[in-house]
Design a protein around this motif. Structure first.
Motif, PDB file in Angstrom:
ATOM      1  N   VAL A 175       2.640   1.933  -1.586  1.00  0.00           N
ATOM      2  CA  VAL A 175       2.728   2.040  -3.183  1.00  0.00           C
ATOM      3  C   VAL A 175       2.807   3.624  -3.588  1.00  0.00           C
ATOM      4  N   ALA A 176       2.110   4.456  -3.074  1.00  0.00           N
ATOM      5  CA  ALA A 176       1.903   5.855  -3.333  1.00  0.00           C
ATOM      6  C   ALA A 176       3.476   6.538  -3.068  1.00  0.00           C
ATOM      7  N   ALA A 177       3.913   6.347  -1.883  1.00  0.00           N
ATOM      8  CA  ALA A 177       5.410   6.601  -1.672  1.00  0.00           C
ATOM      9  C   ALA A 177       6.252   6.332  -2.553  1.00  0.00           C
ATOM     10  N   SER A 178       6.304   4.998  -2.836  1.00  0.00           N
ATOM     11  CA  SER A 178       7.235   4.342  -3.726  1.00  0.00           C
ATOM     12  C   SER A 178       7.135   4.964  -4.972  1.00  0.00           C
ATOM     13  N   GLU A 179       5.932   5.102  -5.433  1.00  0.00           N
ATOM     14  CA  GLU A 179       5.875   5.369  -7.147  1.00  0.00           C
ATOM     15  C   GLU A 179       6.125   6.952  -7.187  1.00  0.00           C
ATOM     16  N   GLN A 180       6.268   7.739  -6.212  1.00  0.00           N
ATOM     17  CA  GLN A 180       6.943   8.978  -6.482  1.00  0.00           C
ATOM     18  C   GLN A 180       8.162   9.002  -7.121  1.00  0.00           C
ATOM     19  N   VAL A 181       8.959   7.923  -6.846  1.00  0.00           N
ATOM     20  CA  VAL A 181      10.562   7.592  -7.160  1.00  0.00           C
ATOM     21  C   VAL A 181      10.330   6.590  -8.406  1.00  0.00           C
ATOM     22  N   ALA A 182       9.769   5.515  -8.092  1.00  0.00           N
ATOM     23  CA  ALA A 182       9.805   4.320  -9.143  1.00  0.00           C
ATOM     24  C   ALA A 182       8.987   4.786 -10.395  1.00  0.00           C
ATOM     25  N   HIS A 183       7.692   5.502 -10.422  1.00  0.00           N
ATOM     26  CA  HIS A 183       7.341   5.762 -11.525  1.00  0.00           C
ATOM     27  C   HIS A 183       8.208   6.439 -12.657  1.00  0.00           C
ATOM     28  N   ALA A 184       8.624   7.640 -12.132  1.00  0.00           N
ATOM     29  CA  ALA A 184       9.466   8.189 -12.936  1.00  0.00           C
ATOM     30  C   ALA A 184      10.719   7.667 -13.549  1.00  0.00           C
ATOM     31  N   GLU A 185      11.198   6.610 -12.562  1.00  0.00           N
ATOM     32  CA  GLU A 185      12.287   6.030 -12.995  1.00  0.00           C
ATOM     33  C   GLU A 185      11.931   4.895 -14.373  1.00  0.00           C
ATOM     34  N   THR A 186      10.647   4.484 -14.038  1.00  0.00           N
ATOM     35  CA  THR A 186      10.262   3.339 -15.158  1.00  0.00           C
ATOM     36  C   THR A 186       9.653   4.082 -16.134  1.00  0.00           C
ATOM     37  N   LEU A 187       9.101   5.250 -16.202  1.00  0.00           N
ATOM     38  CA  LEU A 187       8.845   5.923 -17.446  1.00  0.00           C
ATOM     39  C   LEU A 187      10.214   6.341 -18.237  1.00  0.00           C
ATOM     40  N   ALA A 188      10.990   6.899 -17.468  1.00  0.00           N
ATOM     41  CA  ALA A 188      12.352   7.385 -18.143  1.00  0.00           C
ATOM     42  C   ALA A 188      12.988   5.969 -18.942  1.00  0.00           C
ATOM     43  N   TRP A 189      12.788   4.878 -18.176  1.00  0.00           N
ATOM     44  CA  TRP A 189      13.583   3.821 -19.004  1.00  0.00           C
ATOM     45  C   TRP A 189      12.534   3.323 -20.124  1.00  0.00           C
ATOM     46  N   ALA A 190      11.314   3.412 -20.039  1.00  0.00           N
ATOM     47  CA  ALA A 190      10.531   3.191 -21.316  1.00  0.00           C
ATOM     48  C   ALA A 190      10.752   3.977 -22.401  1.00  0.00           C
ATOM     49  N   VAL A 191      10.784   5.337 -22.139  1.00  0.00           N
ATOM     50  CA  VAL A 191      11.296   6.327 -23.135  1.00  0.00           C
ATOM     51  C   VAL A 191      12.506   6.105 -23.800  1.00  0.00           C
ATOM     52  N   LEU A 267      -6.220  -8.199  -2.170  1.00  0.00           N
ATOM     53  CA  LEU A 267      -5.637  -7.340  -1.200  1.00  0.00           C
ATOM     54  C   LEU A 267      -5.344  -5.838  -1.968  1.00  0.00           C
ATOM     55  N   PHE A 268      -5.639  -5.531  -3.264  1.00  0.00           N
ATOM     56  CA  PHE A 268      -5.157  -4.494  -3.887  1.00  0.00           C
ATOM     57  C   PHE A 268      -5.389  -3.201  -3.094  1.00  0.00           C
ATOM     58  N   ALA A 269      -6.661  -3.042  -2.718  1.00  0.00           N
ATOM     59  CA  ALA A 269      -7.320  -1.855  -2.157  1.00  0.00           C
ATOM     60  C   ALA A 269      -6.302  -1.501  -0.897  1.00  0.00           C
ATOM     61  N   GLU A 270      -5.885  -2.462  -0.087  1.00  0.00           N
ATOM     62  CA  GLU A 270      -5.280  -2.120   1.101  1.00  0.00           C
ATOM     63  C   GLU A 270      -3.808  -1.837   0.724  1.00  0.00           C
ATOM     64  N   MET A 271      -3.296  -2.496  -0.389  1.00  0.00           N
ATOM     65  CA  MET A 271      -2.019  -2.210  -0.662  1.00  0.00           C
ATOM     66  C   MET A 271      -1.762  -0.900  -1.193  1.00  0.00           C
ATOM     67  N   VAL A 272      -2.782  -0.154  -2.099  1.00  0.00           N
ATOM     68  CA  VAL A 272      -2.677   1.184  -2.479  1.00  0.00           C
ATOM     69  C   VAL A 272      -2.994   2.239  -1.290  1.00  0.00           C
ATOM     70  N   ALA A 273      -3.777   1.838  -0.172  1.00  0.00           N
ATOM     71  CA  ALA A 273      -3.980   2.717   0.765  1.00  0.00           C
ATOM     72  C   ALA A 273      -2.918   2.713   1.862  1.00  0.00           C
ATOM     73  N   PHE A 274      -1.930   1.660   2.010  1.00  0.00           N
ATOM     74  CA  PHE A 274      -0.908   1.703   2.986  1.00  0.00           C
ATOM     75  C   PHE A 274       0.068   2.699   2.929  1.00  0.00           C
ATOM     76  N   ASP A 275       0.117   3.216   4.185  1.00  0.00           N
ATOM     77  CA  ASP A 275       1.333   4.331   4.503  1.00  0.00           C
ATOM     78  C   ASP A 275       2.011   3.975   5.772  1.00  0.00           C
ATOM     79  N   ALA A 276       3.210   3.609   5.731  1.00  0.00           N
ATOM     80  CA  ALA A 276       4.016   3.218   6.610  1.00  0.00           C
ATOM     81  C   ALA A 276       4.420   4.360   7.847  1.00  0.00           C
ATOM     82  N   HIS A 277       4.288   5.542   7.351  1.00  0.00           N
ATOM     83  CA  HIS A 277       4.445   6.778   8.232  1.00  0.00           C
ATOM     84  C   HIS A 277       3.391   6.904   8.991  1.00  0.00           C
ATOM     85  N   THR A 278       2.186   6.278   8.607  1.00  0.00           N
ATOM     86  CA  THR A 278       0.919   6.593   9.188  1.00  0.00           C
ATOM     87  C   THR A 278       0.547   5.424  10.126  1.00  0.00           C
TER      88      THR A 278
END
Length: 354
Positions: A175-191, A267-278
């Motif tokens: 989630v952390a890695a994805s949000e670096q891209v997805a959050h900006a795109e979602t915010l731009a759409w909302a604006v 499972l939310f806490a595990e979802m937020v902590a997950f990092d495929a690279h690690t």
């Protein structure tokens, strides 16, 4: 008042009749003559509880394709009629994991026991033992989608011997890695397209999921659904499937809806902590990712960067043009072409017994 009641009764009857018609059509499509085909669904005891599993294919001697659903509580067994074309080349195994779908309907929330991806990994290992006993010697391919990545990657990292290949789609790097891209795109759409309240909410949320709670996460996901080019969110994909599935009664559909929130909460806490690279900087089996180029939930650029860094004996990343999240299941014929072209040639086919 009487008129309203009569109208409601007529509408309900029409809906039920229409659903019955759709179910009958789907049932005809799903018919498999056995042998050599296989068409089974049953509860299997995994991790101490009864969990629902189906096995379907036109030739039980074909490789096994074990599907790990996303959500994390969103069973893909609803896609079974749509995936009929896959059953020519594979024995497709659908599994409603603990806390989701038919498994939740069977056990209830309290009866589902420990809710963690680690526990589900042990369940999956037991499921592989069941599959080996039922279909001995068949090569197994793991197909993990979306939140299924959080189970699939640790599983093949720990037990590569259980599978001939890993196939990822809607690949979730974290989630952390994805949000670096997805959050900006979602915010731009909302604006541009949303309300001021939605844009303000996303600005307050920020792109750091460690600061989110479950309610905020769910709200972001609902907003993100609206940003798709064709306007088809998850509800638009799943509702027709729920209406037409011959294998799901009303109790199953209620459990499906309940499982979405239940699994995310647990499972939310595990979802937020997950990092495929690690979790998996290297895997010891052939590794494939086929990702929708319009995926707004698990951006393709993030998945591609992970695959580029991954060490594997064989790896291949390919974009699915014009596909969003769940593109493999919405357009199964196109995904089957990728499986046939890239995965089947490197999976050792067992000799068919005489």
């Amino acid at each position: 008042m009487v008129t309203v009641v009569i109208a409601a009764a007529v509408l309900a009857s029409a809906v039920l009749g229409y659903r019955a018609l759709l179910q009958q059509r789907a049932a005809r499509t799903l018919r498999i003559d056995v042998p050599p085909g296989i068409a089974e669904e049953r509860f299997v005891r995994l991790g101490g509880i009864e969990q629902w599993v189906s096995l379907r294919g036109e030739d039980a001697r074909n490789p096994v394709l074990l599907v790990l659903h996303g959500g994390p509580g969103s069973p893909y067994s609803l896609f079974t009629p749509a995936l009929r074309c896959w059953e020519k080349d594979f024995t497709v195994v659908q599994w409603d994991r603990r806390g989701a779908g038919k498994t939740l309907a069977r056990n209830g929330k309290e009866g589902c026991g420990e809710m963690s991806f680690r526990r589900m990994q042990e369940d999956a290992i037991e499921l592989c033992a069941f599959l080996e006993a039922r279909l001995p010697g068949r090569e197994r391919i793991l197909l993990a989608s979306s939140a299924g990545t959080l189970l699939g990657l640790p599983l093949v990292r720990a037990r590569p011997d259980l599978f001939a290949a890993y196939v990822g789609t809607d690949f979730n790097v974290g989630v952390a890695a994805s949000e670096q891209v997805a959050h900006a795109e979602t915010l731009a759409w909302a604006v541009k397209n949303g309300s001021r309240a939605e844009a303000a909410f996303l600005s307050r949320m920020g792109a750091d999921p460690s600061r989110w709670d479950v309610a905020s996460y769910n709200r972001v996901m609902r907003l993100r659904d609206r940003t798709t080019r064709d306007g088809r969110g998850m509800a638009a994909i799943f509702l027709p499937l729920m209406l037409s599935s011959p294998a799901h009664g009303w109790r199953d559909l209620r459990a499906f809806a309940e499982g979405l929130g239940f699994c995310t909460e647990r499972l939310f806490a595990e979802m937020v902590a997950f990092d495929a690279h690690t979790v998996a900087p290297r895997v010891e089996l052939p590794f494939f990712v086929f990702q929708g180029d319009e995926d707004v939930h698990t951006p393709a650029s993030v998945a591609a960067a992970y695959c580029e860094a991954l060490e594997a004996p064989l790896k291949h990343f390919e974009l699915m043009a014009g596909s969003g999240h769940l593109g493999a299941f919405v357009r199964p014929e196109r995904f089957l072409e990728l499986l046939r072209r890239h995965v089947l040639p490197v999976v050792t086919r067992v000799q068919h017994p005489a």
